[in-house]
Design an enzyme around this catalytic site. Structure first.
Site, PDB file in Angstrom:
ATOM      1  CG  ASP A  89      -1.691   1.249   1.412  1.00 28.53           C
ATOM      2  OD1 ASP A  89      -2.342   1.668   0.445  1.00 28.53           O
ATOM      3  OD2 ASP A  89      -1.643   1.830   2.511  1.00 28.53           O
TER       4      ASP A  89
ATOM      5  CG  ASP B  40      -1.931   2.296   6.561  1.00 23.67           C
ATOM      6  OD1 ASP B  40      -2.421   3.328   7.068  1.00 23.67           O
ATOM      7  OD2 ASP B  40      -2.051   2.026   5.352  1.00 23.67           O
TER       8      ASP B  40
ATOM      9  CG  ASP C  55      -1.594   7.713   0.456  1.00 17.05           C
ATOM     10  OD1 ASP C  55      -0.718   8.584   0.435  1.00 17.05           O
ATOM     11  OD2 ASP C  55      -2.371   7.493  -0.504  1.00 17.05           O
TER      12      ASP C  55
END
Length: 205
Positions: free
Chosen positions: A20, A178, A22
């Protein structure tokens, strides 16, 4: 650089790694939240997106979040217009973004050893500018963005598409993520997932 502390990757049997962007590769989430606040205030909907809700929704496409806000608060925001304003506001903050040290170190160490991709709920333009701003565009073989799939995270589509581009079976892919939506998406894709904690300078006690 931002830091999240030691991060071990279970690489046994893994043939590709998908990141991922961001909140995982770059410490950009605070600036995405600022951009959301600016865009919503511009359209007369200040304070409808609380910070904890924003983080819980991390990884989801902007327009999907606007649809949810309309439903939750009885609003009539134009998802496309809000998304464009939010994107514009975020791009003005690119110079404040930092790499997340431990994650980028893993990516640099794996470069040339395993195929790697970015799989993000963000738009390609924004992600490419983000990667360029922090100088890591050349680390990854492919970038899969929101417009490349019909269903965004938490659906598994974006990770399955990344695996297909890399030519690796989903069960042999490792994902670094995250956000709850992204973690769920990777799990639904049948991939191994490493959860990246919030950067230490942002984590709450």
């Amino acid at each position: 650089m931002a830091t999240v502390g030691p991060l071990e990757l279970p690489l046994d049997g893994i043939e590709a790694v998908i990141f991922d962007c961001d909140g995982t590769l770059v410490n950009s989430m605070p600036y995405h939240f600022e951009a959301w606040c600016e865009a919503l205030e511009y359209y007369g909907a200040a304070n409808v997106l609380k910070e904890d809700v924003f983080y819980a929704m991390g990884g989801r496409p902007t327009k999907d979040i606007v649809v949810d806000l309309n439903s939750d608060y009885g609003l009539k925001l134009d998802p496309e217009a809000v998304a464009m304003k939010k994107r514009e506001a975020f791009l003005q903050r690119l110079d404040r973004i930092e790499l997340i040290d431990e994650v980028v170190e893993h990516a640099r160490n794996l470069r040339g050893k395993l195929p790697m991709a970015i799989a993000t709920g963000g738009k390609r333009l924004v992600i490419e500018k983000t990667l360029q701003a922090v100088g890591v565009s050349d680390l990854f073989d492919d970038v899969v963005a929101a417009e490349d799939v019909t269903c965004g995270k938490p659906a598994p589509d974006i990770f399955l598409h990344a695996a297909k581009l890399l030519g690796v079976a989903p069960e042999k892919c490792l994902v670094l993520e995250d956000a709850p939506a992204g973690i769920m998406a990777a799990q639904l894709a049948g991939m191994t997932v490493v959860s990246v904690p919030a950067p230490l300078n942002l984590a709450t006690s």
